[in-house]
Design an enzyme around this catalytic site. Structure first.
Site, PDB file in Angstrom:
ATOM      1  N   ASP A   1      -9.760   3.491  -3.768  1.00  0.00           N
ATOM      2  CA  ASP A   1     -10.481   2.310  -3.277  1.00  0.00           C
ATOM      3  C   ASP A   1     -11.888   2.218  -3.841  1.00  0.00           C
ATOM      4  O   ASP A   1     -12.571   3.225  -4.038  1.00  0.00           O
ATOM      5  CB  ASP A   1     -10.598   2.365  -1.756  1.00  0.00           C
ATOM      6  CG  ASP A   1      -9.321   1.931  -1.071  1.00  0.00           C
ATOM      7  OD1 ASP A   1      -8.318   1.739  -1.768  1.00  0.00           O
ATOM      8  OD2 ASP A   1      -9.331   1.795   0.165  1.00  0.00           O
TER       9      ASP A   1
ATOM     10  N   ASP B   1       0.824  -1.204   0.000  1.00  0.00           N
ATOM     11  CA  ASP B   1       0.000   0.000   0.000  1.00  0.00           C
ATOM     12  C   ASP B   1       0.866   1.264   0.000  1.00  0.00           C
ATOM     13  O   ASP B   1       2.091   1.196  -0.142  1.00  0.00           O
ATOM     14  CB  ASP B   1      -0.948  -0.046   1.200  1.00  0.00           C
ATOM     15  CG  ASP B   1      -2.328   0.524   0.889  1.00  0.00           C
ATOM     16  OD1 ASP B   1      -2.446   1.331  -0.034  1.00  0.00           O
ATOM     17  OD2 ASP B   1      -3.288   0.152   1.592  1.00  0.00           O
TER      18      ASP B   1
END
Length: 677
Positions: free
Chosen positions: A230, A175
């Site tokens: 996202d 991430d």
């Protein structure tokens, strides 16, 4: 995962540069140069088709249900319910698996409550099922968990990669939170080198949300990269990510894939039609197929979507081409994906709220000239032949997907026949409003796309009890010739006094090809509420339809988050408003005016609850745009907006994302008033 703001930390960046060089920190370190964009891809034989598997984040986030039992259950279900046989192989865990602090030796420590037997035991369990195991960390000092994060990999790449390899990790999601401003190419290349040094084959998933355009530089760094922020379980977000990913097709291929984030199929906040669309569109875009739902809770109909082997075969095709949209118009899309054996996958996608006939040709799809083509519906498994037209009536938010081939055996299959029923609307995409006592005009069309005739075609309309349906032309024909379209016109009348509401109408077409065939299309007609009288707050008036980018439209509060009623008092640049609508771009709220209203006014702006975002407010009277705020940001005060809507039947309040994506676009129609007779 959502980005968290992190302060630039010079000491950490220095330590990171030292770790890369293997040297000792200097008192005045020189800035490391970013690597040049690579010309080649990783040649390690991994991810030659898009990875398929599971990740827990969409369904659990950091809740207690994310634990060892859940992950072993997922592995069991992969085997017991045919997911492994369908091609799914990775069982991946996301953030919150570790303790908040590293051990004294610097290693990451699994949370003993969530994973009492450790990560190696869990990986061994997954491997024992004939599957592969994946893990998560961040290319920063902390991960992305909003509670403060867990230790990230920045400056610990070699140590963490070695630990993951010792546990038997096969896949790493890396991430982008708390990255201290260190160059993305440096951070991700450092982990690539660390993974390679372990000697273990590990698929490397770059999750930096497309911020640094990884499709331009990461082909020799990772096997897949996120092209978007996202996903969440809303239709608006699914479409937003589709649009961002579909334009990047030329950057994908075997071993390097564009990733528009995980599947939401089965999480329960969208319709089955919408989940089918995500699955079909992700597959034609050669996207990774990572299930984001708890498989213990997925309904049978949604499980059936996830295990559709013929659509999975499109995603996993060895040629490795990402499908592209060859046409986009008025919310209707045609995608084409070349396949290894010369066939083409064709998807017809309807973004809009009304059924639509969408079509393409075999030539447009890149197929060679042929007397006929075999066309296979990948949802139903039915085969037909076409002279060249690929068409379907696609329901709102739906996707038809076909495998089309230049097959000399085409006469063995019945002709491809499609039908569509159109209501005469105020303008394309308008709400299907009908007035009791006044006939609504409907046209039913039947098209034979085949080289051979279809026989004994018949069409009829079925309306609610008490409604009148009158055919204004013939309802049957003995022969529907090749490439012929036949139409029947109907008038549908709701009786006077019909209560406001949505009423289903069904169109049924029957014909004979090689066998009798029946096709039905159901659509809704809306009997609207009467227009209000006097001057009213629109937040107190019932709308016809609404669509919102995240969560529902809220009444007299801000948008909040995804659940209804979770907003705050409407606040724009510090000013609080008691009345209004809280929305999230892209958003549309539609009202019936019936030609009786004159003006609409509001104070508009970005709500303070996010302190970010940029939007545009627009007002439409029927098809005409009658007001536009221009771009407004979180720094702007409330902007007065007024529009003349005289004579309009329908009013639309629209908020767009100002062309820069919908992140944090919490928008308010404050004190929005409508004046009518």
């Amino acid at each position: 995962m959502t980005s968290l703001t992190g302060r630039r930390c010079a000491a950490l960046a220095t330590a990171f540069a030292v770790a890369l060089s293997g040297g000792v920190a200097a008192t005045a370190p020189r800035a490391a140069a970013a690597p040049e964009p690579p010309a080649t891809t990783i040649d390690d034989g991994l991810a030659l088709t898009p990875p398929m598997g599971f990740n827990n984040w969409n369904t659990t986030h950091c809740r207690a249900e994310f634990n060892e039992k859940m992950i072993t259950d997922m592995a069991d279900i992969f085997v017991d319910r045919g997911l492994r046989a369908a091609g799914y192989s990775y069982v991946n865990i996301d953030d919150c698996w570790a303790l908040p602090e590293r051990a004294a030796d610097g290693n990451l420590v699994p949370d003993p409550v969530r994973f009492p037997r450790g990560i190696k035991w869990l990986a061994d369990y997954v491997h024992g099922k004939g599957l592969k195991f994946g893990i998560y960390t961040s290319a920063g000092t902390k991960t992305c968990n909003k509670a403060g994060g867990f230790p990230g990999g920045l400056g610990h790449e070699r140590q963490d990669a070695a630990l993951f390899a010792s546990w038997g990790v096969d896949y790493l999601k890396y991430d982008n939170c708390n990255n201290q401003g260190v160059d993305a190419k440096l951070r991700y290349t450092a982990m690539r080198d660390a993974l390679k040094a372990t000697g273990r084959p590990i698929v490397f998933s770059i999750c930096e949300w497309g911020q640094n355009k990884p499709w331009e530089w990461a082909k020799d760094v990772g096997h897949l990269w996120r092209t978007t922020g996202d996903i969440n379980d809303t239709w608006a977000k699914t479409v937003d990510l589709l649009k961002r990913n579909m334009v990047l097709a030329d950057h994908a291929g075997p071993g390097h894939w564009n990733d528009p984030d995980m599947l939401e199929v089965g999480n329960g906040r969208q319709t089955t039609t919408e989940y089918r669309s995500q699955f079909a569109l992700w597959s034609i875009m050669a996207a990774p197929l990572l299930i984001g739902a708890d498989l213990r809770k997925v309904s049978p109909e949604h499980f059936e979507i996830l295990t559709n082997k013929e659509i999975i075969a499109i995603d996993q095709d060895k040629l490795g081409r990402q499908g592209k949209p060859i046409r986009v118009a008025n919310g209707h899309y045609v995608f084409v994906k070349p396949l290894a054996n010369g066939d083409r996958a064709v998807a017809l996608f309807n973004e809009t709220d009304q059924p639509a006939r969408i079509s393409a040709t075999a030539a447009e799809a890149g197929l060679p000239t042929s007397a006929g083509y075999k066309i296979r519906d990948l949802w139903t498994g039915q085969d037909a032949h076409t002279a060249g037209t690929i068409a379907a009536t696609v329901p709102p938010h739906g996707t038809a997907i076909y495998r089309v081939s230049a097959d000399r055996g085409w006469p063995l299959y019945p002709p491809a026949v499609d039908s569509h029923t159109d209501l005469e609307l105020l303008y394309p995409g308008a709400a299907p409003v009908v007035t009791p006592g006044k006939p609504a005009k409907v046209t039913a069309s039947v098209h034979n796309a085949g080289r051979l005739p279809a026989l004994f075609a018949n069409t009829k309309i079925t309306a609610p009890e008490g409604w009148t349906v009158r055919a204004e032309s013939g309802t049957s024909t003995p022969v529907l010739r090749p490439e012929q379209t036949w139409q029947t016109r109907f008038a549908i009348t709701a009786p006077a006094g019909t209560k406001p509401g949505s009423y289903p109408v069904t169109s049924t077409v029957t014909y004979h090809g090689h066998r009798p065939v029946t096709r039905t299309q159901t659509f809704d007609l809306l009997v609207p509420e009467p227009a209000p009288s006097g001057t009213v707050q629109l937040s107190e008036t019932r709308w016809l339809r609404s669509a919102n980018g995240f969560g529902p439209v809220e009444v007299n509060t801000s948008n909040g988050e995804s659940k209804a009623g979770d907003g705050r008092p409407i606040t724009i640049n510090g000013v609080v408003f008691a009345k209004g609508l809280g929305v999230h771009a892209p958003s549309t709220v539609e009202y019936h005016l019936g030609g009786r209203c004159s003006t609409v006014s509001a104070q508009v702006g970005v709500d303070d609850e996010k302190n970010a975002g940029s939007v545009v407010f627009q007002v439409y009277a029927d098809a005409a745009k009658v007001a536009d705020s221009g771009v407004l940001t979180a720094a702007d005060p409330a902007e007065p907006l007024q529009a003349n809507v005289s004579g309009a039947t329908l009013l639309r309040l629209v908020v767009t994302d100002a062309g820069d994506g919908q992140s944090n676009d919490h928008a308010d129609w404050a004190d929005v008033r409508l004046s009518c007779e």
